[in-house]
Design an enzyme around this catalytic site. Structure first.
Site, PDB file in Angstrom:
ATOM      1  N   THR A   1      10.796 -88.047 -21.326  1.00  0.00           N
ATOM      2  CA  THR A   1      12.276 -88.309 -20.710  1.00  0.00           C
ATOM      3  C   THR A   1      12.090 -87.857 -19.204  1.00  0.00           C
ATOM      4  O   THR A   1      12.727 -88.612 -18.337  1.00  0.00           O
ATOM      5  CB  THR A   1      13.092 -87.100 -21.319  1.00  0.00           C
ATOM      6  OG1 THR A   1      13.438 -87.305 -22.555  1.00  0.00           O
ATOM      7  CG2 THR A   1      14.526 -87.133 -20.260  1.00  0.00           C
TER       8      THR A   1
ATOM      9  N   ALA B   1      13.742 -82.611 -24.559  1.00  0.00           N
ATOM     10  CA  ALA B   1      14.926 -82.795 -24.217  1.00  0.00           C
ATOM     11  C   ALA B   1      15.855 -83.594 -24.922  1.00  0.00           C
ATOM     12  O   ALA B   1      17.035 -83.773 -25.008  1.00  0.00           O
ATOM     13  CB  ALA B   1      15.145 -83.345 -22.657  1.00  0.00           C
TER      14      ALA B   1
ATOM     15  N   ARG C   1      10.872 -81.121 -32.916  1.00  0.00           N
ATOM     16  CA  ARG C   1      10.086 -81.423 -34.122  1.00  0.00           C
ATOM     17  C   ARG C   1       9.261 -80.028 -34.510  1.00  0.00           C
ATOM     18  O   ARG C   1       8.998 -79.235 -33.714  1.00  0.00           O
ATOM     19  CB  ARG C   1       9.106 -82.571 -33.917  1.00  0.00           C
ATOM     20  CG  ARG C   1       8.284 -82.243 -32.766  1.00  0.00           C
ATOM     21  CD  ARG C   1       7.418 -83.385 -32.441  1.00  0.00           C
ATOM     22  NE  ARG C   1       8.506 -84.357 -31.642  1.00  0.00           N
ATOM     23  CZ  ARG C   1       9.082 -84.218 -30.531  1.00  0.00           C
ATOM     24  NH1 ARG C   1       8.785 -83.034 -29.617  1.00  0.00           N
ATOM     25  NH2 ARG C   1       9.985 -85.079 -30.077  1.00  0.00           N
TER      26      ARG C   1
ATOM     27  N   SER D   1      14.449 -84.755 -28.274  1.00  0.00           N
ATOM     28  CA  SER D   1      14.250 -84.305 -29.823  1.00  0.00           C
ATOM     29  C   SER D   1      13.487 -83.185 -30.039  1.00  0.00           C
ATOM     30  O   SER D   1      12.878 -82.733 -28.905  1.00  0.00           O
ATOM     31  CB  SER D   1      13.801 -85.710 -30.403  1.00  0.00           C
ATOM     32  OG  SER D   1      12.317 -85.873 -29.932  1.00  0.00           O
TER      33      SER D   1
ATOM     34  N   ASP E   1       6.329 -77.435 -21.931  1.00  0.00           N
ATOM     35  CA  ASP E   1       5.990 -78.672 -22.819  1.00  0.00           C
ATOM     36  C   ASP E   1       4.736 -79.214 -21.942  1.00  0.00           C
ATOM     37  O   ASP E   1       3.806 -79.611 -22.766  1.00  0.00           O
ATOM     38  CB  ASP E   1       6.951 -79.403 -23.294  1.00  0.00           C
ATOM     39  CG  ASP E   1       7.793 -79.895 -22.120  1.00  0.00           C
ATOM     40  OD1 ASP E   1       7.703 -79.810 -21.064  1.00  0.00           O
ATOM     41  OD2 ASP E   1       8.850 -80.363 -22.579  1.00  0.00           O
TER      42      ASP E   1
ATOM     43  N   GLY F   1       5.247 -89.506 -25.258  1.00  0.00           N
ATOM     44  CA  GLY F   1       5.965 -90.744 -25.940  1.00  0.00           C
ATOM     45  C   GLY F   1       5.542 -91.946 -24.843  1.00  0.00           C
ATOM     46  O   GLY F   1       5.648 -93.182 -25.531  1.00  0.00           O
TER      47      GLY F   1
END
Length: 478
Positions: free
Chosen positions: A262, A14, A18, A16, A240, A408
């Site tokens: 997030t 949401a 990659r 970033s 995800d 993260g």
């Protein structure tokens, strides 16, 4: 990197995205980020949208960097619920709405007139969130029916990218399970519910499982990226969190999984859905996991509050790095706790002011500095986690013995330590890129490069990543 077979993971978050090159064998997991790009909502007069053209361009740029890597396949995962409308010619009719768009509240009102929350939960077992796909489709059907009539399919974000990559219009099961339109027992579209909501079943694509080869890249993609024209597109756990759960380095029962980004998604894996009224009242969800597992979890606001505050502070012209702020917050005593799931925090903008206001309204001390704001956010996340842990143990009758944090948030040492202290359980943090790793593992298993159960894949993860353990510390009030 080694000469092991290569795969490409497209991981869209949401905030970033990659593109990651992975090399997998029975003994080793290697990966390298080859392209990273920002992501976020943009606003125009009629609502909040995703910049899907920029995302698509960046995905192609990332894949082009793998032109000489001899990749076997590409797998795409992303956030849930949002979709793109394509017509019979494959043209995208509208940029996908962002799940934080305010129109979703109207969709809730429309759906609630047709089915009660109790009946809805009994049929789909999904946590009430105002942005669930069924509410977005409901408001589209009510307000933009002409657009839906022009549409051939409403493809969830990873399914949309799979279509762009290989031309196949399908829906992968784990992400389909987040729509509020899937039967969690049969794992197929709930046709009766779709009809009762007045939605168009034809818009929903055929469901396939993760690990399904759905086609080779198109000629256009080959020309844009330079990839081998025989490169395959394979479905992964395209939600995800489903991919992240694959890479949780745990083979032991009674483990709590937290996918921390997030959003924070806290839960356990079960063999069957929990569709009780108690589960509905506690607002737990039954989502599809890899290998047919049920991810019984609760979705709570995660690092979104912190991300928004950092974005706001950086916009003032100062340099605000999260690590120094967390380090400073460590020495600040716990003062105030807010409800991170308060609806006031859903929309972007002016987050620090809203946090202060929430503190004042509840008779607590409002933070005066940026570090104090960070401390309020982290303490509030821990409080919410502890609330969810209590609910989860009551609903499942499990006694949780350990906590695994991936994503993260696994790098947030203060959050992890305070969670260990509050829960009295050991917290294991990592891997950070669990979603991409899970994506790569499902591709490797589909290719026959590795084999075995979900637990065996997790064992491979545990042997390849340094996992940091946080033990509870009895230090009084933190």
């Amino acid at each position: 990197m080694s000469n092991s077979p290569s795969f490409a993971a497209v991981d869209l978050g949401a905030s970033s995205g990659r593109v990651i090159l992975g090399k997998i064998s029975n003994e080793k997991i290697e990966y390298q980020e080859v392209h990273r790009f920002g992501n976020g909502p943009f606003e125009r007069g009629d609502g909040l949208y995703w910049d899907i053209d920029s995302l698509k361009d960046n995905v192609m740029q990332g894949l082009a960097k793998l032109a000489n890597s001899n990749i076997l396949s590409i797998g795409v995962d992303s956030w849930a619920v949002d979709y793109g409308l394509i017509d019979k010619n494959g043209r995208l009719l509208r940029a996908p709405h962002h799940y934080r768009d305010e129109r979703n509240t109207r969709g809730v009102e429309i759906a609630n007139q047709k089915i009660s929350q109790e009946d809805l939960y009994a049929q789909v077992g999904l946590q009430f969130l105002p942005f669930n796909t069924l509410y977005q489709l409901s408001v589209d059907q009510a307000e933009q029916s002409d657009l839906l009539n022009q549409s051939d399919k409403a493809l969830l974000i990873p399914d949309l990218f799979n279509y762009w990559l290989c031309g196949t219009r399908l829906s992968e099961r784990t992400n389909a399970s987040t729509t509020g339109l899937l039967n969690p027992t049969s794992k197929n579209w709930n046709k009766g519910l779709i009809q009762s909501l007045g939605l168009q079943e034809r818009l929903l694509a055929e469901i396939v499982n993760e690990g399904t080869y759905i086609g080779q890249i198109t000629t256009e993609v080959q020309q844009l990226t330079g990839l081998n024209p025989k490169t395959q597109v394979v479905t992964v756990g395209s939600h995800d969190t489903a991919s992240a759960f694959v890479a949780v380095p745990s083979t032991k029962p009674n483990s709590l999984f937290i996918s921390s980004g997030t959003w924070s998604l806290l839960g356990v894996e079960l063999e069957k859905p929990v569709l009780t009224e108690a589960a509905r009242k506690a607002n737990f969800t039954n989502e599809g996991g890899v290998d047919g597992r049920i991810r019984f979890l609760k979705n709570v606001t995660g690092l979104w509050l912190l991300q928004e505050c950092i974005r706001e502070w950086q916009a003032t012209g100062g340099i605000h790095q999260i690590e120094p702020l967390i380090s400073e917050a460590r020495s600040i005593p716990k003062k105030s706790v807010i409800d991170v799931n308060d609806p006031r925090f859903i929309s972007p903008g002016e987050m620090s002011s809203r946090i202060k206001q929430a503190c004042r309204e509840s008779g607590q001390q409002a933070p005066n500095t940026e570090a104090e704001t960070v401390r309020v956010i982290i303490d509030s996340l821990v409080a919410k986690y502890m609330e969810v842990i209590g609910e989860l143990e009551e609903l499942t009758k499990l006694k949780l013995e350990r906590i695994h944090v991936v994503g993260g948030g696994s790098q947030n040492e203060l959050l992890n330590q305070l969670l260990a202290d509050a829960s009295g359980l050991e917290v294991f943090a990592g891997p950070v890129e669990a979603t991409a790793v899970g994506n790569l593992l499902v591709q490797a298993r589909a290719a026959g490069v590795i084999s075995g159960s979900l637990e065996q894949m997790r064992g491979l993860v545990s042997r390849n990543f340094a996992i940091k353990a946080y033990s509870p510390q009895v230090t009084g009030e933190n």
